[in-house]
Design a protein around this motif. Structure first.
Motif, PDB file in Angstrom:
ATOM      1  N   PHE A 132      17.821 -67.375  18.426  1.00 49.69           N
ATOM      2  CA  PHE A 132      19.358 -68.411  18.313  1.00 49.69           C
ATOM      3  C   PHE A 132      19.152 -69.564  18.550  1.00 49.69           C
ATOM      4  O   PHE A 132      18.485 -70.249  19.522  1.00 49.69           O
TER       5      PHE A 132
ATOM      6  N   ALA B 283      24.962 -71.181  20.818  1.00 54.08           N
ATOM      7  CA  ALA B 283      24.834 -69.976  20.508  1.00 54.08           C
ATOM      8  C   ALA B 283      26.115 -68.942  20.695  1.00 54.08           C
ATOM      9  O   ALA B 283      26.521 -69.105  21.877  1.00 54.08           O
TER      10      ALA B 283
ATOM     11  N   ASN C  22      22.522 -67.665  14.797  1.00 50.98           N
ATOM     12  CA  ASN C  22      21.656 -66.832  14.847  1.00 50.98           C
ATOM     13  C   ASN C  22      20.635 -66.805  13.805  1.00 50.98           C
ATOM     14  O   ASN C  22      20.804 -66.772  12.419  1.00 50.98           O
TER      15      ASN C  22
END
Length: 393
Positions: free
Chosen positions: A259, A263, A354
Motif C-alpha cells: 500500500f 492507505a 492499494n
C-alpha cells in the motif's frame, strides 16, 4: 493451442491494460462517488448474478499434457522467460523447480469460474507471468498451470457460491501440483509462489500437502505467498513452514501486501477480520505475516536505496524497464507493507492506494535475488540432512 508471438504479446498487453483501465473507471465511477459508494459499486459491477454451476473434476493426469500449462520448461513461447534488459533466464540445467499460481485474470460476471480454455483470460494470465513469475526464472524452471479460476467478483461477496467457485479452482491447482511433482526429479528443490487468488490457493497447498508430508516439506526452498494475508497466529502454525526471519533462510514462508500512503486498509481488514484461520480460531485482530522484500526479513524497514529494481512499463506498454532505488518499504500496521508516497508504476492502483497489482513488480529484482539466496542456503541444509541420515543408518 495458439502460440505466443512477440506481435501478439504486445497486442494482448495493450488490450488487457486498456480493459483494466476501463473497468476501474466504471467500477469507481469517479473519486467522489467512490468515497461514499465505491466498494458497493465494485461489487455491483463484478459479482456474478447466476448460480454456481457444478463442474466435473479434471480427468486423471490431465496436467501431464503441456497444453494445460501457461508455463513449463518445454512450452514454446513461455511467458515466464521474459526479462528486462540486462537480465536473462537461467542458462544451465538445474536449480529449483518453481510452481507458480497466477492471480485472477478472469473478470467477467458471466460465470463464477473461468473456462479453462478461455483465450482472453489465459492471455491476461500470461501477461501476469511476464511481470511476476519471471522474477524466478534465474533460480530454475517455472511451471504455471491453467486452472478454472474463480472470477474477480468472488472476492467481493460472502455468498456460498463464491466459496464453491474457489473450491473448484483449488481442486484444479491441486491436480496440477500432483502432475508437477510426478514430472520433476524426486530430489529436486522446489520454490512455491503465487499472487492474489494464486496465493490463496498456495496457502491451502501448504496446509493440505506440505504440512502433512515431511519429505515434501524438506524440498521446499521457500514459499512466496504474496498479495494474500497470512495470520501469524491462526494460519502459519498449520502451513508446514515457519516465517522467514533471515535473508538467507531456506524452508520458510514470505508474504506481503503493498500500500502507498495514505492507505485505506478497510476493504482488506474488514474481510480478514470476519474470517477464521486454519486452526478454526477467528483471525480478527491477529497480525499478518509481513516480509519486507527489500531485506528478506520480517517486520523490517528499508529505504528506497535498498530496492535493486522496480519494473516501470514502457510508453507502448509492451515491455518494462527496471529502475533501482525508487521505492522504499516498511512493515507497519497489522502487517501491511507500506511503500511511502505513491509511485507512478502504472494506472492500475486499486482504491485505498492499494498497490496489489504491483506486489511483485515493485520489488522484482529483490525477489529475484531473494530466490537465488535462499536456493543457495537450501543446498547446504540438504547435504547436512543426507549426512545425518547416513550416520543413522
Amino acid at each position: 493451442m495458439r502460440q505466443e508471438t512477440p506481435e501478439r504479446s504486445e497486442w494482448v498487453a495493450r488490450k488487457f491494460l486498456y480493459l483494466v483501465a476501463g473497468l476501474i473507471v466504471l467500477a469507481i465511477a469517479g473519486a467522489l462517488t467512490y468515497r461514499f459508494y465505491g466498494n458497493d459499486l465494485i461489487r455491483m459491477t463484478l459479482v456474478p448474478k447466476e448460480e454456481f454451476r457444478a463442474q466435473p473434476d479434471v480427468p486423471g493426469k490431465a496436467y501431464d499434457d503441456r497444453a494445460m500449462w501457461l508455463a513449463r520448461p518445454d512450452l514454446p513461447g513461455n511467458p515466464a522467460l521474459w526479462t528486462p534488459a540486462g537480465f536473462a533466464p537461467r542458462a544451465t540445467p538445474g536449480g529449483a523447480a518453481i510452481f507458480f499460481i497466477h492471480p485472477t485474470s478472469y473478470v467477467s460476471r458471466d460465470h463464477w469460474n473461468a473456462p479453462i480454455d478461455d483465450a482472453e483470460t489465459n492471455d491476461r494470465a500470461a501477461l501476469f507471468l511476464r511481470g511476476q513469475a519471471s522474477a524466478f526464472n534465474e533460480a530454475g524452471e517455472i511451471w504455471a498451470p491453467r486452472y478454472r479460476q474463480a472470477t474477480f467478483g468472488a472476492f467481493l461477496t460472502s455468498v456460498a457460491d463464491a466459496e464453491r467457485a474457489l473450491q473448484l479452482a483449488y481442486e484444479d491447482v491441486d491436480a496440477a501440483f500432483d502432475s508437477f511433482l510426478r514430472q520433476i526429479a524426486a530430489d529436486r528443490p522446489i520454490i512455491l509462489a503465487g499472487h492474489s487468488q494464486g496465493a490463496l490457493h498456495l496457502t491451502r497447498l501448504l496446509r493440505d500437502r506440505v504440512a502433512k508430508d515431511p519429505t515434501l516439506a524438506r524440498r521446499i526452498v521457500a514459499a512466496y505467498v504474496v498479495g494474500w494475508p497470512v495470520s501469524r497466529a491462526t494460519d502459519l502454525p498449520r502451513m508446514g513452514l515457519p516465517e522467514c526471519t533471515a535473508a538467507d533462510q531456506a524452508g520458510c514462508l514470505l508474504s506481503w501486501e503493498s500500500f502507498a500512503e495514505p492507505a485505506d486498509l478497510s476493504l482488506i481488514v474488514d474481510t480478514y477480520d470476519m474470517t477464521r484461520g486454519f486452526d478454526g480460531q477467528p483471525r480478527r485482530g491477529t497480525p499478518m505475516v509481513c516480509t519486507n522484500p527489500l531485506t528478506g526479513t520480517a517486520d523490517a524497514t528499508a529505504p528506497a536505496t535498498a530496492n535493486l529494481g522496480t519494473l516501470f512499463p514502457a510508453a507502448d506498454l509492451s515491455t518494462a524497464d527496471l529502475t533501482p532505488a525508487r521505492v522504499p518499504a516498511r512493515c507497519g500496521e497489522r502487517g501491511f507493507l507500506f511503500i511511502g508516497e505513491a509511485p507512478d508504476v502504472g494506472p492500475y492502483v486499486l482504491p485505498g492506494n492499494n498497490y496489489h497489482v504491483y506486489d511483485y513488480s515493485l520489488f522484482w529484482a529483490n525477489v529475484r535475488a531473494d530466490a537465488g539466496r535462499r536456493l543457495a542456503a537450501w543446498r547446504p541444509v540438504k547435504k547436512a540432512a543426507k549426512r545425518a541420515s547416513g550416520k543413522r543408518r
